[in-house]
Design a protein around this motif. Structure first.
Motif, PDB file in Angstrom:
ATOM      1  N   ALA B 236     -43.182 133.727  38.596  1.00  0.00           N
ATOM      2  CA  ALA B 236     -43.116 132.924  37.374  1.00  0.00           C
ATOM      3  C   ALA B 236     -43.741 131.489  36.979  1.00  0.00           C
ATOM      4  O   ALA B 236     -44.260 131.226  38.236  1.00  0.00           O
ATOM      5  N   THR B 237     -43.681 131.233  36.420  1.00  0.00           N
ATOM      6  CA  THR B 237     -44.441 129.606  36.501  1.00  0.00           C
ATOM      7  C   THR B 237     -43.793 128.348  35.517  1.00  0.00           C
ATOM      8  O   THR B 237     -43.002 129.024  34.704  1.00  0.00           O
ATOM      9  N   PHE B 238     -43.831 127.619  35.650  1.00  0.00           N
ATOM     10  CA  PHE B 238     -42.840 126.849  34.990  1.00  0.00           C
ATOM     11  C   PHE B 238     -44.346 125.386  34.885  1.00  0.00           C
ATOM     12  O   PHE B 238     -44.603 124.870  36.034  1.00  0.00           O
ATOM     13  N   HIS B 239     -43.893 124.262  34.103  1.00  0.00           N
ATOM     14  CA  HIS B 239     -44.411 123.207  34.057  1.00  0.00           C
ATOM     15  C   HIS B 239     -43.632 122.135  33.044  1.00  0.00           C
ATOM     16  O   HIS B 239     -42.390 121.925  32.077  1.00  0.00           O
ATOM     17  N   CYS B 240     -43.145 121.001  33.874  1.00  0.00           N
ATOM     18  CA  CYS B 240     -42.555 120.107  33.104  1.00  0.00           C
ATOM     19  C   CYS B 240     -43.114 118.908  33.260  1.00  0.00           C
ATOM     20  O   CYS B 240     -43.887 118.307  34.312  1.00  0.00           O
ATOM     21  N   SER B 241     -42.961 117.858  32.430  1.00  0.00           N
ATOM     22  CA  SER B 241     -44.012 116.244  32.266  1.00  0.00           C
ATOM     23  C   SER B 241     -42.608 115.724  31.299  1.00  0.00           C
ATOM     24  O   SER B 241     -42.312 116.325  30.775  1.00  0.00           O
ATOM     25  N   PHE B 242     -43.195 114.507  31.493  1.00  0.00           N
ATOM     26  CA  PHE B 242     -42.536 113.202  30.697  1.00  0.00           C
ATOM     27  C   PHE B 242     -43.155 112.610  29.755  1.00  0.00           C
ATOM     28  O   PHE B 242     -42.673 111.604  29.393  1.00  0.00           O
ATOM     29  N   LEU B 243     -44.235 113.448  29.580  1.00  0.00           N
ATOM     30  CA  LEU B 243     -45.952 112.604  28.811  1.00  0.00           C
ATOM     31  C   LEU B 243     -46.526 113.292  28.238  1.00  0.00           C
ATOM     32  O   LEU B 243     -47.433 113.566  27.669  1.00  0.00           O
ATOM     33  N   ALA B 244     -45.569 114.439  27.592  1.00  0.00           N
ATOM     34  CA  ALA B 244     -46.173 115.452  26.176  1.00  0.00           C
ATOM     35  C   ALA B 244     -44.518 115.333  25.507  1.00  0.00           C
ATOM     36  O   ALA B 244     -43.401 115.276  25.757  1.00  0.00           O
ATOM     37  N   ASN B 245     -45.259 116.151  24.464  1.00  0.00           N
ATOM     38  CA  ASN B 245     -43.954 116.443  23.271  1.00  0.00           C
ATOM     39  C   ASN B 245     -42.867 117.693  23.855  1.00  0.00           C
ATOM     40  O   ASN B 245     -43.452 118.120  24.376  1.00  0.00           O
ATOM     41  N   LEU B 246     -42.167 116.900  22.751  1.00  0.00           N
ATOM     42  CA  LEU B 246     -40.963 117.827  23.622  1.00  0.00           C
ATOM     43  C   LEU B 246     -41.413 119.037  22.966  1.00  0.00           C
ATOM     44  O   LEU B 246     -41.392 119.625  22.238  1.00  0.00           O
ATOM     45  N   THR B 247     -41.054 120.150  24.046  1.00  0.00           N
ATOM     46  CA  THR B 247     -41.503 121.765  24.101  1.00  0.00           C
ATOM     47  C   THR B 247     -39.683 122.102  25.136  1.00  0.00           C
ATOM     48  O   THR B 247     -39.557 121.534  26.782  1.00  0.00           O
ATOM     49  N   MET B 248     -39.675 123.225  25.230  1.00  0.00           N
ATOM     50  CA  MET B 248     -38.972 123.877  25.768  1.00  0.00           C
ATOM     51  C   MET B 248     -39.366 125.485  25.625  1.00  0.00           C
ATOM     52  O   MET B 248     -37.826 125.921  24.946  1.00  0.00           O
ATOM     53  N   ASP B 249     -39.763 125.626  26.095  1.00  0.00           N
ATOM     54  CA  ASP B 249     -40.023 127.376  25.859  1.00  0.00           C
ATOM     55  C   ASP B 249     -39.652 128.128  26.943  1.00  0.00           C
ATOM     56  O   ASP B 249     -39.673 127.803  28.155  1.00  0.00           O
ATOM     57  N   ILE B 250     -39.080 129.508  26.648  1.00  0.00           N
ATOM     58  CA  ILE B 250     -38.868 130.310  27.904  1.00  0.00           C
ATOM     59  C   ILE B 250     -40.280 131.867  27.446  1.00  0.00           C
ATOM     60  O   ILE B 250     -39.206 132.247  26.244  1.00  0.00           O
ATOM     61  N   THR B 251     -40.416 132.679  27.927  1.00  0.00           N
ATOM     62  CA  THR B 251     -41.599 133.817  27.528  1.00  0.00           C
ATOM     63  C   THR B 251     -40.992 134.553  28.604  1.00  0.00           C
ATOM     64  O   THR B 251     -41.752 133.958  30.250  1.00  0.00           O
TER      65      THR B 251
END
Lengths: 360, 360
Positions: B236-251
């Motif tokens: 699994a990989t994930f990426h989280c940030s306060f510094l980018a446009n709103l995105t919330m994906d699961i693949t």
């Protein structure tokens, strides 16, 4: 009119050559003038089965087609390990070169191919079809738009497909003497290309392979992934595999926008393709839904992407043949960057997942 | 009827408490009986602004609301660093506990909270709303379906949002003394929970943080990512940030199927939510399109996901209060696994991106 068509010879009758033959037939500025295989019978059967013009010559050797003066350019879908020998010979024979991906086993081999192309003044292009879909141009416009997308922060791609046991035991892409790069060379190539597209072809500084790639008994990669890092903090990850259901995603995240696509390599439909683009997407006041959400963009095309690729290739060849233009460097440059990243990921796997620097 | 409603006190008037107050009002089996803040004025203003019942008591201290015998359960949206003190005190006062995420600064703190809950026989639940959306149950059904999805091979999640400069300088989530886990605790929590959902809550064996997380001057994480590995080769990989446009994906990619969702935490719309599910998706013969592509599934709900969460929490509390049932262990168990992975990612960042083993 016919004498202005670029005459293309097909060097090798791989399965993918069926699709590309159709694409050459569809392209308005190209024609198939010859086909070759290691056996005359196989080449003749391919010509009959794939609607090649009756005038197309049939050759039982690669040397013969490369010596045919009528052939302006060749499409070469040979296994990767054969690219160095035959692509160089094609270039030395002044044949413009449309080469299957991955372009070589490593960038050193690829540089020999490029040197031969440069010496002969022939056009090089790899056969990465999806970048020629007009959707890709629309995606690139969005990704490079400071207002709609801002600066790229993260891009995540994957390409997986479920190979059956026959493929996993017999296909050239799992044979160390044919396509030694396996899933990295085949599927990873597209993931890396998509990442480079999102980064406007700025090379990452560092590649780090994910732990636990899957190799077959001969050491060919069946599944792997990596993270890529740029100087400015951009980060990318990709995952490629022959061992999972068909998936091909891009999620690109910018400071102001987001792009999502689920069929980036082969669009669901031949003549229309979509992506989701969001700009300053946000929640409603109580965070119970989105006040602004991504919007679906659909782009239509009269010609399938592989025919658009052939048309662009033949256009560049015609510029050289009829107008003494120089070869377009954009395409070999992009191919080489893709191979450089691919090499770094492979090296990281070989070095126990250590970071590997990428240098042009 | 009213006496069967679970009486909930709100401990702290954070912004998110507005949404949860509405959810408690919407839930058919719960009511707000009290609200507290460190100042009586703030609590009173919150009660007036958020449609709290006129009967709801207003407290100017957390101790006072926790001592109110009418309060069955508390919703606690305090900064993470305050959870240990106040959640333990709430449990000691026999208040069932709906706690904001991240549940604690680390799993050792969380274990103190869970011990207090167990000693008092109170229900624990964290306030991760999206897992209570019926879409999530439909997604879980698909992911656990051997025919439609097969075995999970890879899951990729992200949650990013574009914090403005005011947020980045003043919000509790960037303060080391309040929410020291920053974007990992806030956004990463959801990414990790989604990964665990896809893995049917099997803990990964190893976490490896991505290079180059972004920290603020106080060392709080503003952006990070990680890869997670299981014994059987799942990744699994994930990426989280306060510094980018709103995105919330699961693949999520299985041997036979694929799931895609772009709004997994907050659905685009409150009362309907969708995901794409593909099973044995594949190309047509000439690989010019997909013969079988993913299908969009849309699930409707009468109540928003946060009201369904409250309803489930109050149902469990009522089982204990009226039927002498035992607390449901599923929810604290999932919370703890999420925190364990979060801790491992943080440790990997602190140890220079070394792999960190995860042990239950």
């Amino acid at each position: 009119m016919a004498e202005t068509l670029i005459q293309i010879g097909i060097v090798g009758c791989a399965d993918i050559a069926r699709k590309v033959s159709r694409a050459i037939n569809l392209a308005p500025n190209a024609a198939i003038c010859a086909v070759s295989s290691r056996s005359h019978e196989k080449a003749a059967a391919f010509a009959a089965a794939n609607g090649l013009p009756l005038s197309a010559k049939v050759y039982g050797s690669y040397e013969a087609i490369l010596e045919d003066p009528e052939v302006d350019a060749v499409y070469m879908p040979l296994p990767t390990s054969l690219h160095l020998k035959w692509a160089v010979l094609a270039a030395q024979n002044k044949k413009h070169l449309l080469l299957e991906k991955p372009v070589a086993l490593d960038v050193a081999q690829f540089d020999h191919i490029l040197e031969a192309c440069e010496s002969s003044g022939v056009q090089f292009m790899d056969n990465t079809m999806w970048v020629h879909n007009p959707r890709t141009a629309a995606m690139a416009n969005f990704l490079n738009d400071a207002q709609r997308f801002g600066n790229l922060k993260s891009v995540r791609t994957c390409f997986t497909s479920a190979a059956d046991s026959d493929y996993l035991s017999r296909n050239i892409r799992v044979k160390p003497d044919l396509d030694a790069l396996g899933a990295l060379g085949d599927h990873g190539w597209y993931c890396i290309r998509a990442i480079l597209l999102a980064a406007n072809y700025e090379l990452p500084k560092t590649a780090v392979a994910s732990y636990e790639p899957v190799l077959n008994k001969d050491g060919v990669i069946l599944e792997c992934g990596a993270s890529l890092y740029w100087e400015d903090g951009k980060v990318a990850t990709f995952h490629c595999s022959f061992l999972a259901n068909l998936t091909m995603d891009i999620t690109a995240i910018g400071t102001r926008g987001t792009l999502h696509v689920h069929d980036f390599i082969i669009p669901y439909h031949e003549k229309e393709a979509s992506f989701l683009a969001g700009t300053e997407t946000n929640f409603d006041d109580l965070v119970t839904g989105w006040a602004k959400q991504p919007i679906k963009h659909t782009i239509n095309t009269d010609l399938p992407q592989e025919a658009l690729l052939v048309r662009e290739f033949a256009r560049l060849v015609a510029e050289i043949k009829f107008k003494n233009s120089k070869p377009e460097k954009k395409w070999p440059t992009i191919s080489r960057k893709t191979q450089l990243v691919l090499d770094a990921v492979k090296a990281s796997i070989q070095r126990g997942f250590e970071p590997v620097q990428i240098q042009e």
